[in-house]
Design a protein around this motif. Structure first.
Motif, PDB file in Angstrom:
ATOM      1  N   HIS A   1       0.835  -1.192   0.000  1.00  0.00           N
ATOM      2  CA  HIS A   1       0.000   0.000   0.000  1.00  0.00           C
ATOM      3  C   HIS A   1       0.876   1.251   0.000  1.00  0.00           C
ATOM      4  CE1 HIS A   1      -0.084  -1.547   4.269  1.00  0.00           C
ATOM      5  NE2 HIS A   1       0.631  -0.437   4.371  1.00  0.00           N
ATOM      6  N   ASP A   2       2.118   1.049  -0.386  1.00  0.00           N
ATOM      7  CA  ASP A   2       3.085   2.137  -0.473  1.00  0.00           C
ATOM      8  C   ASP A   2       3.019   2.737  -1.888  1.00  0.00           C
ATOM      9  OD1 ASP A   2       5.319   3.711  -0.763  1.00  0.00           O
ATOM     10  OD2 ASP A   2       6.569   2.445   0.517  1.00  0.00           O
ATOM     11  N   HIS A   3       2.587   3.981  -1.988  1.00  0.00           N
ATOM     12  CA  HIS A   3       2.357   4.590  -3.309  1.00  0.00           C
ATOM     13  C   HIS A   3       3.613   4.744  -4.134  1.00  0.00           C
ATOM     14  CE1 HIS A   3      -1.908   5.419  -3.017  1.00  0.00           C
ATOM     15  NE2 HIS A   3      -1.695   5.572  -1.711  1.00  0.00           N
ATOM     16  N   SER A   4       4.708   5.055  -3.453  1.00  0.00           N
ATOM     17  CA  SER A   4       5.944   5.252  -4.199  1.00  0.00           C
ATOM     18  C   SER A   4       6.378   3.958  -4.899  1.00  0.00           C
ATOM     19  CB  SER A   4       7.043   5.762  -3.276  1.00  0.00           C
ATOM     20  OG  SER A   4       7.331   4.782  -2.311  1.00  0.00           O
ATOM     21  N   ILE A   5       6.053   2.860  -4.270  1.00  0.00           N
ATOM     22  CA  ILE A   5       6.412   1.572  -4.870  1.00  0.00           C
ATOM     23  C   ILE A   5       5.411   1.215  -5.972  1.00  0.00           C
ATOM     24  CG2 ILE A   5       6.573  -0.899  -4.382  1.00  0.00           C
ATOM     25  CD1 ILE A   5       7.824  -0.093  -1.692  1.00  0.00           C
ATOM     26  N   MET A   6       4.126   1.477  -5.652  1.00  0.00           N
ATOM     27  CA  MET A   6       3.080   1.200  -6.625  1.00  0.00           C
ATOM     28  C   MET A   6       3.389   1.795  -7.996  1.00  0.00           C
ATOM     29  SD  MET A   6      -0.635   1.667  -4.992  1.00  0.00           S
ATOM     30  CE  MET A   6      -0.414   1.735  -3.267  1.00  0.00           C
ATOM     31  N   ASN A   7       3.908   3.029  -7.941  1.00  0.00           N
ATOM     32  CA  ASN A   7       4.140   3.761  -9.180  1.00  0.00           C
ATOM     33  C   ASN A   7       5.201   3.139 -10.073  1.00  0.00           C
ATOM     34  OD1 ASN A   7       2.213   5.511  -8.339  1.00  0.00           O
ATOM     35  ND2 ASN A   7       3.684   6.929  -7.378  1.00  0.00           N
ATOM     36  N   GLN A   8       6.012   2.280  -9.481  1.00  0.00           N
ATOM     37  CA  GLN A   8       7.088   1.694 -10.266  1.00  0.00           C
ATOM     38  C   GLN A   8       6.645   0.438 -10.987  1.00  0.00           C
ATOM     39  OE1 GLN A   8      10.895   1.654  -8.152  1.00  0.00           O
ATOM     40  NE2 GLN A   8       9.842   2.729  -6.493  1.00  0.00           N
ATOM     41  N   ALA A   9       5.437  -0.029 -10.697  1.00  0.00           N
ATOM     42  CA  ALA A   9       4.977  -1.267 -11.317  1.00  0.00           C
ATOM     43  C   ALA A   9       4.451  -0.987 -12.721  1.00  0.00           C
ATOM     44  CB  ALA A   9       3.875  -1.885 -10.467  1.00  0.00           C
ATOM     45  N   ARG A  10       4.543  -2.039 -13.579  1.00  0.00           N
ATOM     46  CA  ARG A  10       4.034  -1.872 -14.922  1.00  0.00           C
ATOM     47  C   ARG A  10       2.510  -1.998 -14.935  1.00  0.00           C
ATOM     48  NH1 ARG A  10       7.224  -6.013 -17.884  1.00  0.00           N
ATOM     49  NH2 ARG A  10       8.778  -5.703 -16.268  1.00  0.00           N
ATOM     50  N   ARG A  11       2.031  -2.821 -14.000  1.00  0.00           N
ATOM     51  CA  ARG A  11       0.590  -3.019 -13.925  1.00  0.00           C
ATOM     52  C   ARG A  11       0.168  -2.970 -12.477  1.00  0.00           C
ATOM     53  NH1 ARG A  11      -2.419  -8.674 -15.496  1.00  0.00           N
ATOM     54  NH2 ARG A  11      -4.535  -8.019 -14.958  1.00  0.00           N
ATOM     55  N   ILE A  12      -0.922  -2.259 -12.245  1.00  0.00           N
ATOM     56  CA  ILE A  12      -1.428  -2.166 -10.881  1.00  0.00           C
ATOM     57  C   ILE A  12      -2.853  -2.697 -10.862  1.00  0.00           C
ATOM     58  CG2 ILE A  12      -1.962  -0.632  -8.945  1.00  0.00           C
ATOM     59  CD1 ILE A  12       0.109   1.296 -10.049  1.00  0.00           C
ATOM     60  N   ILE A  13      -3.070  -3.622  -9.955  1.00  0.00           N
ATOM     61  CA  ILE A  13      -4.429  -4.131  -9.769  1.00  0.00           C
ATOM     62  C   ILE A  13      -4.940  -3.528  -8.473  1.00  0.00           C
ATOM     63  CG2 ILE A  13      -5.847  -6.183  -9.404  1.00  0.00           C
ATOM     64  CD1 ILE A  13      -3.509  -7.701 -10.890  1.00  0.00           C
ATOM     65  N   ARG A  14      -5.991  -2.705  -8.578  1.00  0.00           N
ATOM     66  CA  ARG A  14      -6.516  -2.050  -7.386  1.00  0.00           C
ATOM     67  C   ARG A  14      -7.680  -2.856  -6.836  1.00  0.00           C
ATOM     68  NH1 ARG A  14      -3.999   2.791  -6.933  1.00  0.00           N
ATOM     69  NH2 ARG A  14      -3.098   3.554  -8.882  1.00  0.00           N
ATOM     70  N   LEU A  15      -7.590  -3.107  -5.546  1.00  0.00           N
ATOM     71  CA  LEU A  15      -8.637  -3.880  -4.872  1.00  0.00           C
ATOM     72  C   LEU A  15      -9.365  -2.987  -3.898  1.00  0.00           C
ATOM     73  CD1 LEU A  15      -7.293  -7.379  -3.768  1.00  0.00           C
ATOM     74  CD2 LEU A  15      -9.143  -6.897  -5.363  1.00  0.00           C
ATOM     75  N   LEU A  16     -10.691  -3.192  -3.853  1.00  0.00           N
ATOM     76  CA  LEU A  16     -11.468  -2.510  -2.838  1.00  0.00           C
ATOM     77  C   LEU A  16     -12.620  -3.418  -2.459  1.00  0.00           C
ATOM     78  CD1 LEU A  16     -11.522   0.228  -1.310  1.00  0.00           C
ATOM     79  CD2 LEU A  16     -13.287   0.923  -2.946  1.00  0.00           C
ATOM     80  N   ASP A  17     -12.725  -3.726  -1.197  1.00  0.00           N
ATOM     81  CA  ASP A  17     -13.799  -4.590  -0.692  1.00  0.00           C
ATOM     82  C   ASP A  17     -13.970  -5.864  -1.495  1.00  0.00           C
ATOM     83  OD1 ASP A  17     -14.323  -2.876   1.337  1.00  0.00           O
ATOM     84  OD2 ASP A  17     -15.866  -1.777   0.202  1.00  0.00           O
ATOM     85  N   GLY A  18     -12.880  -6.469  -1.820  1.00  0.00           N
ATOM     86  CA  GLY A  18     -12.965  -7.781  -2.475  1.00  0.00           C
ATOM     87  C   GLY A  18     -13.273  -7.715  -3.946  1.00  0.00           C
ATOM     88  N   ARG A  19     -13.206  -6.559  -4.496  1.00  0.00           N
ATOM     89  CA  ARG A  19     -13.445  -6.455  -5.944  1.00  0.00           C
ATOM     90  C   ARG A  19     -12.301  -5.704  -6.596  1.00  0.00           C
ATOM     91  NH1 ARG A  19     -18.920  -5.894  -4.318  1.00  0.00           N
ATOM     92  NH2 ARG A  19     -20.183  -7.621  -5.144  1.00  0.00           N
ATOM     93  N   ILE A  20     -12.042  -6.058  -7.898  1.00  0.00           N
ATOM     94  CA  ILE A  20     -10.972  -5.371  -8.619  1.00  0.00           C
ATOM     95  C   ILE A  20     -11.511  -4.077  -9.209  1.00  0.00           C
ATOM     96  CG2 ILE A  20      -9.443  -5.494 -10.621  1.00  0.00           C
ATOM     97  CD1 ILE A  20      -9.159  -8.489 -10.067  1.00  0.00           C
ATOM     98  N   GLN A  21     -10.775  -2.994  -9.016  1.00  0.00           N
ATOM     99  CA  GLN A  21     -11.203  -1.682  -9.486  1.00  0.00           C
ATOM    100  C   GLN A  21     -10.535  -1.295 -10.798  1.00  0.00           C
ATOM    101  OE1 GLN A  21     -13.275   0.548  -7.132  1.00  0.00           O
ATOM    102  NE2 GLN A  21     -13.666  -1.607  -6.646  1.00  0.00           N
ATOM    103  N   GLU A  22      -9.499  -1.908 -11.183  1.00  0.00           N
ATOM    104  CA  GLU A  22      -8.516  -1.671 -12.241  1.00  0.00           C
ATOM    105  C   GLU A  22      -8.737  -0.460 -13.159  1.00  0.00           C
ATOM    106  OE1 GLU A  22      -5.456  -4.646 -14.453  1.00  0.00           O
ATOM    107  OE2 GLU A  22      -7.345  -5.393 -13.710  1.00  0.00           O
TER     108      GLU A  22
END
Lengths: 224, 689
Positions: free
Chosen positions: A203-224
């Motif tokens: 849940h570290d944003h600085s790290i998130m930004n370095q990924a090629r793909r981010i899968i966002r989860l909220l309440d058990g569902r993918i927000q992508e």
């Protein structure tokens, strides 16, 4: 064929007789060699997804295919073998075996696989220790290492079997930001050279930004 | 390859938790130590008891009448009374039937019993000698006179002894005391001795009946004996050897004392005590200054100094008194005081006075109350409750080589079976004949046909003896009867026996042969049953079994405790190491691996500490095997079958102990390992800050 394929996966569990839905129908495909982050607040289901993919937990419904195998149809023994041969784990709290030194910790999964001669094995272990820059600490016990060094050992251990998939559950959460960045750099570098599929949660944003793909989860569902 | 890693992790865990390891380890080591030492000890004792029992009396198997009232216990009941095992009619037919079994080497007929004998005191002894001298073919007047002087001196000593003390002696009533006084004075008079030769028989009788009892010493000897075929007994108990005197000649009635008994119970009391004190000082390093036991023995010697002075003649008293004064550096006139002073020994002078006793005093005293060549008046209560007596010659003493000092092997003296049968009223053909003879001569209407005991039982005693039979005649016949000194081998083998020792080719077949004998007895109507030597040894046989049982309970408890502690600590380890175990499982370790991890840890613990304990135990056993454990008393001597117990290390015991350790490891591992195997790899994901 993707190494990871989730189809309408649900995961329910009971907390004091109350049913809780951790995952509410996840569909996810991850290609080989991807460097993917699962992001989301605490309790959004990040760890649950990683556990299902890591074959340490089973889905309530839906299909989980890892390394070409549908995990729901596998026995406990087959799941263990799948973990041993296909997946590498990096844990938030490093999870090294305290009584073993760096070499023995890294060698551990290779010993379980029992595929190589002792010499081959030892060479490979040393190569990966070198790769994470710990050659001079090879004989040290985990208790004699810093947090960053420990996580490097854990990375070496996760990679030494050359798995298709490496799963990392918040690998930098217990590290300061500089060390955490170093670890991410190392993972990225390995991803680039070894073509290993990386999937990690943070849940570290600085790290998130370095990924090629981010899968966002909220309440058990993918927000992508 | 994974085994090596598992072992490495297990070993490191063992070292990591040092305190826990140490506690469990010490208990394990103690259990193994106790197991090795204890079993070697009990095996040493039971081995000693086994060989000293089987090779001195029981053989490998004992047989006796199947209709016996009691269970056979050759050493008697706990209270020392013999067991009533009835009898088996014919030894010959039983032996013949048994010898068909190829496993059986030999059968020795037996009958064990218990006797009390009063061999008479010193005056009786002198009178007996005098009586013989009168009867001998060439009467030596001088010798008889010197013997008379000796007896007169002794009577004076007795008088001196009792002077002013008649009233104190509670045994005598006032009237008896007065009479005793008169009798002693009478013997002191010249008149009594003037017509001695012409009236010897009556005078001797008077002295024996009226004076000898005034010595008041309790001379009773109690002992167990076995009636057997002495020649066969000697042959089949190969450790048997004659120490003093000679073997009972074949076909002759006779008696052999066990040398251990002879030296301990028959020997002159003061000499015996001196021997014991010397032995205890040497073997047990006791001193007179510190040991109450030894002080009591010295005290007893002083109190019983009469045992010496009553046995010395006037000239001997003179000689010994001179030498004693010289030894003690005194000029004591009163011999009794002098003797008492001499017998009050201390550590400084014990050895010197001990040597003095054997050099200067022993030659003048009767060192053994029953001497080789003496005739022993054995009496027994027959099964009908009446008393019979047999006079039997003592030919010598024997012992069992290598069991010289075992009270167990020294329990029995030996006599011929024919005499034993007679004592117990078992008729033989020869006896029936003789019975008839006596019957005719005595003119008795009816003497019981089946049992010699009837001769003297109350039912016949009340019957009239016809006047033509004078008492002397009966006496003469009586002598002839009891001294009928020989028997034929046929008489011996054809007659009854109470029990018998059976020897086997291979002692490991005992159980099988017992079964075979019992089956044979049923099919051939032999009327016998067979029991193992342990059973036949009665409570002694049970004792080793009990000792083993108690020891095993102790070892069992300590190992159970160790097992529980191991289990507990493993369970705690499983709970504490949930994440570590979960990690291993997540990385790809099978549940089996986790099981092995726990098992190896316990195995490592139990082998290491069990090994240390067993090694220490073995070391101690080897040392004690060289040095020997000294027996610290009569009870210990009895159990050790001698003054020292030498332990032997049985290598298979070590293997057994280690095997038990492995079993404990396996058992203690099951539950914790099962719990650990159930730990989910999910545990690895537990987040810890």
């Amino acid at each position: 064929m993707q190494p990871i394929h989730l189809e309408n996966v649900q995961k329910n569990y009971f907390l004091d007789k109350v049913q809780v839905s951790a995952l509410k129908g996840i569909n996810l495909k991850i290609d080989a060699g991807e460097f993917t982050v699962i992001a989301g607040p605490s309790g959004s289901g990040k760890t649950t997804i990683l556990n299902l993919i890591g074959c340490v937990d089973t889905a309530s419904s839906g299909k989980v295919v890892v390394g070409g195998k549908e995990t729901g149809s596998l026995t406990e023994k087959q799941l263990t073998d799948l973990r041993l041969h296909t997946i590498g784990f990096i844990f938030q709290s490093f999870n090294l075996i305290p009584v073993l030194n760096v070499i023995d910790n890294v060698e551990f999964p290779l010993l379980l696989q029992n595929k190589q001669s002792p010499k081959e094995r030892r060479d490979q272990v040393m190569r990966f220790i070198d790769r994470v820059g710990l050659t001079q600490y090879a004989q040290h016990r985990p208790s004699e290492l810093s947090g960053g060094q420990r996580q490097r050992v854990a990375i070496a251990r996760a990679l030494v079997t050359k798995p298709q998939i490496v799963l990392a559950d918040e690998p930098t959460a217990n590290l300061d930001s500089v060390t955490g960045q170093n670890i991410i750099d190392l993972m990225k570098e390995i991803n680039a050279t070894e073509k290993t599929t990386f999937l990690f949660s943070t849940h570290d944003h600085s790290i998130m930004n370095q990924a090629r793909r981010i899968i966002r989860l909220l309440d058990g569902r993918i927000q992508e | 390859m994974t085994h090596w890693m598992v072992l490495k992790i297990a070993a490191r865990n063992v070292f990591l938790h040092r305190m826990r390891t140490l506690v469990v380890g010490v208990i394990l080591a103690f259990g193994a130590f106790l197991a090795v030492l204890g079993h070697s000890f009990v095996n040493g004792i039971s081995g000693g008891m086994e060989s000293s029992t089987t090779q001195s009396i029981t053989g490998d198997i004992q047989i006796y009448s199947e209709s016996a009232k009691d269970k056979l216990s050759v050493f008697g009941n706990m209270d020392g009374s013999p067991t009533d095992v009835g009898h088996v009619d014919s030894f010959e037919s039983v032996e013949k039937a048994l010898m068909k079994n190829p496993e059986i080497v030999s059968v020795v007929p037996m009958g064990t019993s218990f006797a009390q004998v009063n061999p008479g005191n010193i005056l009786d002894h002198f009178l007996e000698k005098l009586r013989k001298s009168y009867k001998s073919a060439n009467v030596d007047k001088n010798d008889i006179d010197s013997q008379k002087r000796r007896i007169r001196f002794l009577a004076q000593e007795i008088q001196k002894n009792l002077e002013g003390k008649f009233e104190e002696i509670g045994i005598l009533s006032a009237a008896d005391a007065a009479q005793a006084k008169i009798n002693l004075e009478k013997v002191d008079q010249e008149e009594f001795w003037n017509d001695f030769d012409s009236n010897a028989e009556n005078k001797i009788e008077f002295l024996a009946n009226k004076i000898a009892p005034l010595i008041f010493d309790d001379n009773m000897i109690f002992f167990s004996y076995v009636g057997t075929d002495p020649q066969l007994f000697k042959e089949k108990f190969p450790q048997f050897e004659i120490v003093k005197g000679e073997m009972i000649p074949p076909g002759t009635r006779g008696f052999l004392f066990h040398d251990f008994f002879y030296e301990n119970m028959v020997k002159h009391r003061i000499a015996r005590r001196l021997d014991q004190i010397k032995k205890k000082m040497k073997d047990d390093k006791l001193t007179l200054a510190n040991s109450k036991e030894l002080q009591d023995q010295i005290k007893a010697n002083v109190e019983q100094s009469a045992e010496i002075y009553l046995q010395l003649g006037p000239a001997e008293t003179e000689t010994v008194a001179q030498k004693l004064n010289k030894l003690l550096g005194t000029e004591e006139k009163d011999f009794r005081t002098l003797l008492k002073n001499y017998l009050s020994m201390s550590d400084e002078n014990f050895q010197e006075r001990y040597d003095f006793f054997y050099k200067e005093i022993a030659p003048y005293v009767i060192l053994h109350r029953v001497q080789i060549g003496d005739v022993l008046p054995l009496s027994a209560f027959t099964k009908a409750g009446t008393s019979t007596a047999v006079n039997i010659k003592v030919y010598g003493t024997f012992r069992f080589k290598s069991f010289e000092n075992s009270p167990l092997a020294g329990n029995f003296s030996v006599m011929d079976l024919v005499s034993l049968r007679e004592l117990y009223g078992f008729m033989t053909d020869e006896r029936r004949e003789q019975n008839k003879e006596i019957e005719a001569e005595m003119g008795l209407d009816d003497v019981g046909r089946d049992s010699i005991e009837n001769l003297f039982s109350s039912s016949t005693a009340t019957k009239d003896i016809k006047p033509k039979a004078k008492p002397q005649t009966i006496d003469l016949k009586f002598q002839k009867r009891v001294m009928g000194a020989t028997y034929t081998q046929e008489e011996l083998t054809k007659g009854v026996f109470l029990h018998a020792a059976v020897f086997l080719k291979d002692t490991s077949n005992v159980d099988r042969v017992i079964k075979e004998i019992n089956e044979l007895s049923k099919s051939d109507k032999l009327g016998i049953k067979a029991v193992s030597w342990q059973d036949a040894a009665g409570f002694i046989g049970q004792m080793t079994f009990m000792m083993k049982a108690i020891l095993n309970i102790f070892i069992g408890i300590s190992l159970l405790l160790a097992g529980l502690m191991i289990m507990n600590s493993l369970l705690m380890a499983a709970m504490n190491r949930k994440q570590e175990i979960g990690t291993m499982r997540a990385i790809g370790a099978h549940a089996q691996f986790i099981y092995r991890l726990f098992f190896y840890e316990t195995l490592f613990l139990s082998l290491l500490f069990g090994g240390i304990g067993a090694a220490l135990g073995a070391l101690l056993v080897v040392i004690l095997g060289k040095v020997g454990i000294p027996a610290s008393g009569d009870v210990a001597t009895f159990f050790f079958s001698g003054p020292k117990l030498y332990l032997h290390l049985n290598p298979s015991l070590i293997f057994l102990v280690m095997a038990v350790m492995v079993i404990i490891a396996i058992l203690a591992t099951q539950y914790p390992a099962w719990k650990a195997m159930k730990i989910s790899p999910l545990q690895a994901m537990q987040k810890r800050e």
